[in-house]
Design an enzyme around this catalytic site. Structure first.
Site, PDB file in Angstrom:
ATOM      1  N   HIS A 205       0.892  -1.179   0.000  1.00 41.65           N
ATOM      2  CA  HIS A 205       0.000   0.000   0.000  1.00 41.65           C
ATOM      3  C   HIS A 205       0.925   1.222   0.000  1.00 41.65           C
ATOM      4  O   HIS A 205       1.230   1.790   1.046  1.00 41.65           O
ATOM      5  CB  HIS A 205      -0.886  -0.058   1.251  1.00 41.65           C
ATOM      6  CG  HIS A 205      -1.845   1.075   1.408  1.00 41.65           C
ATOM      7  ND1 HIS A 205      -3.199   0.952   1.191  1.00 41.65           N
ATOM      8  CD2 HIS A 205      -1.661   2.365   1.771  1.00 41.65           C
ATOM      9  CE1 HIS A 205      -3.806   2.104   1.420  1.00 41.65           C
ATOM     10  NE2 HIS A 205      -2.895   2.984   1.785  1.00 41.65           N
ATOM     11  N   CYS A 238      -2.106  14.028   1.002  1.00 39.23           N
ATOM     12  CA  CYS A 238      -1.366  13.572   2.164  1.00 39.23           C
ATOM     13  C   CYS A 238      -1.438  14.699   3.186  1.00 39.23           C
ATOM     14  O   CYS A 238      -0.874  15.766   2.955  1.00 39.23           O
ATOM     15  CB  CYS A 238       0.077  13.253   1.793  1.00 39.23           C
ATOM     16  SG  CYS A 238       1.041  12.784   3.226  1.00 39.23           S
TER      17      CYS A 238
END
Ligand SMILES: CC(C)(COP(=O)([O-])OP(=O)([O-])OC[C@H]1O[C@@H](n2cnc3c(N)ncnc32)[C@H](O)[C@@H]1OP(=O)([O-])[O-])[C@@H](O)C(=O)NCCC(=O)NCCSC(=O)C[C@@](C)(O)CC(=O)[O-]
Length: 296
Positions: A205, A238
């Site tokens: 991931h 992010c």
């Protein structure tokens, strides 16, 4: 050792959209259905976490309840605790995921408890899920670095992964949460974890914050890992690096795997269409280079 088939675990509707501006429930449902039509078989569609912490996921129950399900597709949800699991079961999730970290500081900031406390919270989730015959996936965040602590010891990644696996998770997804890894250390990490958890029970991931995700995946495929998480249109930012790209775009991953002759079962054009549509709903262009090239 490189697999000839890869199973893609699509996280755009969850990991992606949890980090984007809110979209409507209908947009989310349309995305999940379009992913299914593109041939994606594993779709993380929901997250039953505190709506105060992640308001973007507050309509997860409505999403799961209202998608037109496709045969052979698994619709999954994040469940940090028993309350999340009950909500997920009630909404009809096919499988759930618990999510821990290899960094104490990240664990504290993400789920408001230490690594050890998180394991204690996960135990009843696991017990109840097993009783309900629902498979549980396990995530480990910060496997190649932490936004608060910097480098993370590979031994700690292996330790937490092994705990989640031994608790009963059917698969452990290794999260490079802030996308700081590079191919050699990514591969070293996977090799070390696979000493504790069989490699066919591991998933990658990798976020693409530093543009390394594809290279990291390519290096790790040689270890035999054959499950990869990615996010259509590169959805997701992010929160720890303003303006940075988020998850690896599924279109870019599928394009690379096609080129390697590795089967995914996914139609790249339908996938790119799904990514373009949700990007339009978000008022931005797709984060996938491949989708941009195809559309151009
Ligand atoms: C875990 C908690 C809930 C602990 O949060 P807490 O405050 O410690 O928990 P609490 O049990 O004291 O509950 C506080 C409030 O939240 C409610 N609550 C409690 N649980 C739930 C639930 N399941 N669903 C809905 N509501 C819930 C609860 O009812 C209560 O409501 P209030 O009384 O204040 O109105 C909180 O920290 C949280 O929701 N964190 C969310 C973190 C998150 O979603 N992060 C993003 C996903 S992880 C990720 O993206 C990484 C990954 C997986 O992709 C891999 C990678 O990239 O590395």
């Amino acid at each position: 050792m490189t697999p000839n088939k890869v199973s893609i675990f699509e996280v755009g509707a969850r990991d992606g959209l949890q980090n984007e501006l809110p979209v409507t429930t209908q947009d989310k449902i349309a995305l999940v259905e379009a992913l299914g039509r593109a041939g994606v078989k594993r779709i993380e569609a929901a997250s039953f976490v505190s709506p105060k912490w992640v308001p973007q996921m507050a309509d997860s129950g409505d999403v799961l309840r209202n998608i037109s399900r496709q045969d052979g597709v698994t619709y999954s949800a994040l469940t940090p605790n028993l309350k999340g699991l009950e909500l997920a079961l009630d909404a009809g999730a096919d499988e759930v995921a618990i999510f821990g970290a290899a960094s104490q500081s990240f664990s504290q900031r993400n789920i408001n408890c230490s690594i050890e406390e998180s394991i204690e919270r996960f135990a009843p989730v696991m017990e109840r899920a097993i009783a309900a015959n629902i498979p549980v996936r396990g995530y480990v965040s910060c496997v190649l670095g932490c936004p608060y602590e910097g480098d993370i010891a590979i031994s700690e990644v292996a330790r937490v992964s092994e705990i989640l696996y031994k608790m009963g998770c059917y698969e452990i997804s290794l999260g490079d949460t802030i996308g700081v890894g590079t191919p050699a250390n990514a591969r070293r990490m996977v090799e070390a974890v696979s000493q504790k958890v069989p490699v066919d029970k591991l998933a990658l991931h990798f976020h693409d914050t530093y543009g390394q995700a594809l290279a990291n995946i390519l290096a790790c495929l040689e270890t035999g890992v054959s499950v990869i998480d990615s996010s259509v249109a590169g959805l997701g930012g992010c929160p720890y690096a303003k303006g940075a790209s988020g998850n690896l775009a599924t279109e870019d991953l599928v394009y690379m795997l096609n080129g390697l002759g590795i089967e995914t079962g996914i139609d790249l054009h339908l996938l790119a269409k799904a990514g373009n549509t949700i990007s339009q709903a978000l008022g931005k262009s797709t984060g996938s280079k491949v989708a941009r090239a195809i559309s151009g």
